[in-house]
Design a protein around this motif. Structure first.
Motif, PDB file in Angstrom:
ATOM      1  N   THR A  33       0.676  -1.181   0.126  1.00  0.00           N
ATOM      2  CA  THR A  33       0.076   0.160   0.006  1.00  0.00           C
ATOM      3  C   THR A  33       0.721   1.269  -0.100  1.00  0.00           C
ATOM      4  OG1 THR A  33      -1.743   1.322   1.390  1.00  0.00           O
ATOM      5  CG2 THR A  33      -0.254   0.008   2.732  1.00  0.00           C
ATOM      6  N   ALA A  35       0.033   3.689   1.688  1.00  0.00           N
ATOM      7  CA  ALA A  35      -0.179   4.266   3.120  1.00  0.00           C
ATOM      8  C   ALA A  35       0.912   3.903   4.027  1.00  0.00           C
ATOM      9  CB  ALA A  35      -1.345   3.393   3.725  1.00  0.00           C
ATOM     10  N   ARG A 172      -2.765  18.453  -6.781  1.00  0.00           N
ATOM     11  CA  ARG A 172      -2.262  16.984  -7.076  1.00  0.00           C
ATOM     12  C   ARG A 172      -3.436  16.028  -6.909  1.00  0.00           C
ATOM     13  NH1 ARG A 172      -3.087  12.152  -3.919  1.00  0.00           N
ATOM     14  NH2 ARG A 172      -1.460  10.628  -5.165  1.00  0.00           N
ATOM     15  N   PHE A 195       1.242   9.258  -4.321  1.00  0.00           N
ATOM     16  CA  PHE A 195       1.122   9.928  -2.981  1.00  0.00           C
ATOM     17  C   PHE A 195       2.461  10.194  -2.150  1.00  0.00           C
ATOM     18  CE2 PHE A 195       0.487   9.009   1.578  1.00  0.00           C
ATOM     19  CZ  PHE A 195      -0.543   9.963   2.052  1.00  0.00           C
ATOM     20  N   ASP A 211      -5.589  17.008  -2.292  1.00  0.00           N
ATOM     21  CA  ASP A 211      -6.873  16.438  -1.622  1.00  0.00           C
ATOM     22  C   ASP A 211      -6.757  15.233  -1.066  1.00  0.00           C
ATOM     23  OD1 ASP A 211      -7.161  14.461  -3.993  1.00  0.00           O
ATOM     24  OD2 ASP A 211      -9.350  14.503  -3.373  1.00  0.00           O
ATOM     25  N   ASP A 237     -14.524   8.775   0.407  1.00  0.00           N
ATOM     26  CA  ASP A 237     -13.518   7.876  -0.372  1.00  0.00           C
ATOM     27  C   ASP A 237     -13.309   6.362   0.405  1.00  0.00           C
ATOM     28  OD1 ASP A 237     -11.962   7.070  -2.541  1.00  0.00           O
ATOM     29  OD2 ASP A 237     -10.256   8.285  -1.635  1.00  0.00           O
ATOM     30  N   ASN A 239     -11.344   2.092   0.060  1.00  0.00           N
ATOM     31  CA  ASN A 239     -10.289   1.151  -0.608  1.00  0.00           C
ATOM     32  C   ASN A 239     -11.271  -0.099  -0.370  1.00  0.00           C
ATOM     33  OD1 ASN A 239      -8.308   3.273   0.512  1.00  0.00           O
ATOM     34  ND2 ASN A 239      -8.117   2.722  -1.308  1.00  0.00           N
TER      35      ASN A 239
HETATM   36  C1  KDO Z   1      -3.942   9.395  -2.501  1.00  0.00           C
HETATM   37  O1  KDO Z   1      -3.022   8.881  -3.408  1.00  0.00           O
HETATM   38  O2  KDO Z   1      -4.404  10.608  -2.443  1.00  0.00           O
HETATM   39  C2  KDO Z   1      -4.672   8.070  -1.881  1.00  0.00           C
HETATM   40  O3  KDO Z   1      -5.600   8.939  -0.804  1.00  0.00           O
HETATM   41  C3  KDO Z   1      -5.535   7.494  -2.864  1.00  0.00           C
HETATM   42  C4  KDO Z   1      -6.323   6.215  -2.069  1.00  0.00           C
HETATM   43  O4  KDO Z   1      -6.777   5.419  -3.059  1.00  0.00           O
HETATM   44  C5  KDO Z   1      -5.203   5.395  -1.550  1.00  0.00           C
HETATM   45  O5  KDO Z   1      -4.537   4.641  -2.142  1.00  0.00           O
HETATM   46  C6  KDO Z   1      -4.344   6.372  -0.630  1.00  0.00           C
HETATM   47  O6  KDO Z   1      -3.563   7.345  -1.140  1.00  0.00           O
HETATM   48  C7  KDO Z   1      -3.156   5.722  -0.012  1.00  0.00           C
HETATM   49  O7  KDO Z   1      -3.584   4.227   0.947  1.00  0.00           O
HETATM   50  C8  KDO Z   1      -2.610   6.460   0.934  1.00  0.00           C
HETATM   51  O8  KDO Z   1      -3.299   6.995   2.187  1.00  0.00           O
END
Ligand code: KDO
Length: 330
Positions: A33, A35, A172, A195, A211, A237, A239
């Protein structure tokens, strides 16, 4: 991919020293991920999902896109280089355009609405298609939160009340068509970027803003390099917990049920944690010196929705599904 092979080598090394056959047979579930480790979805998966499957599989998370670049996770699962990810409707829409319906501004209304939509019969053909065409099972829906516009400019310089106020703003957005379309629908000038590059881009001014939901703004420390947040809530949003169908097919029925429940439990824990953070963080961000304010939501909603009507995205939506989604909301 490089890290994947390093990981495999490490695994091979470990195998040589192992005597127990059962430990060798346990599949490793690599999850990749963008994240961070401290993101609420990451925490929920590590503390709820991992332990729940540990008797027969090893959950191995990789954060900050360190194993697979953002947006390539589904291909990696399909080719056997990855077992799991938390994918987005926008990523799925790259392969199956009808998924853009779940990536459309102001369609999902809340975390609860997302769960109702995901568990409804309307979702079955979507899930089936992902399984058949990508070899991926969507196990549960995770709540990411309400996305807002977060800019470097102080509010005295740019007061974002309507879409017209975003004209010329380099915002972005993640790098896929569905995201870029949403950025334009908001009235901004969207720029695709991974990201993990956002913080530096905000710091150096190569973008004017980004955002994301408030918990992400805090977790990724974007508040250090921005001055305001206009609470546009343009996307509630989500996932999906995406799991390799090949791995799933290798599990027995009881293990499959355990994986399914573990995913749902982790999603629920993450959802509650994320909702709590969203509630608390306006105060935190204000204390950090950011101007956090509500724009003309009706103006944003009307403008964004009007951009989707008649678009190529809308043409890919199966007949009647938008109405079904709306009927599950308020
Ligand atoms: C992002 O790239 O802004 C985003 O929020 C998109 C989401 O779909 C998700 O992938 C997220 O990034 C990542 O998990 C990082 O939080």
């Amino acid at each position: 991919i490089m890290l994947a092979s390093t990981g495999m080598l490490a695994l091979l090394g470990a195998t040589l020293h192992l005597t127990s056959a059962s430990a060798q047979d346990k599949p490793v579930i690599r999850m990749s991920t963008p994240a961070s480790e401290t993101d609420q979805r990451s925490i929920a998966l590590a503390t709820v999902f991992g332990p729940a499957i540990s008797s027969f599989a090893t959950y191995q998370p990789h954060y900050n896109s360190s194993l697979v670049p953002q947006g390539s996770e589904l291909e990696a699962i399909a080719s056997g280089d990855l077992e799991m990810s938390i994918t987005s409707a926008q990523e799925l829409a790259n392969f199956l355009p009808e998924f853009s319906i779940f990536a459309t501004g102001y369609v999902h209304q809340s975390a609860e609405h997302q769960v109702k939509v995901f568990n409804d019969a309307l979702m079955a053909p979507f899930k089936q298609k992902v399984e058949d065409e990508l070899g991926v099972k969507l196990l549960a829906v995770m709540y990411l939160g309400k996305r807002h516009v977060n800019l470097r400019f102080p509010r005295s310089e740019k007061n974002v009340m309507t879409p017209a106020d975003l004209a010329g703003v380099n915002l972005r957005m993640p790098g896929s068509d569905a995201w870029q379309f949403l950025g334009r629908a908001l009235g901004a000038n969207p720029t695709p970027m991974a990201f993990t590059e956002i913080y530096t881009a905000l710091q150096t001014g190569s973008v004017d803003g980004q955002d994301n939901p408030l918990p992400t703004v805090v977790d990724a420390k974007f508040y250090e390099v921005t001055k305001q947040i206009s609470l546009t809530a343009h996307l509630v949003d989500l996932n999906y917990i995406a799991f390799s169908k090949a791995v799933w097919d290798g599990l027995d029925a009881e293990q499959q049920a355990t994986v399914q429940k573990a995913a749902e439990d982790a999603a629920e824990a993450g959802r509650q944690a994320q909702l709590k953070k969203e509630d608390e963080l306006v105060a935190f961000l204000t204390a950090q010196g950011l101007d956090v304010y509500e724009p003309d939501l009706q103006a944003f909603r009307t403008h964004v929705q009007a951009q989707y009507v008649g678009s190529d995205f809308a043409k890919a939506w199966p007949e009647g599904v938008l109405e079904q989604i709306n009927a599950l909301g308020n």
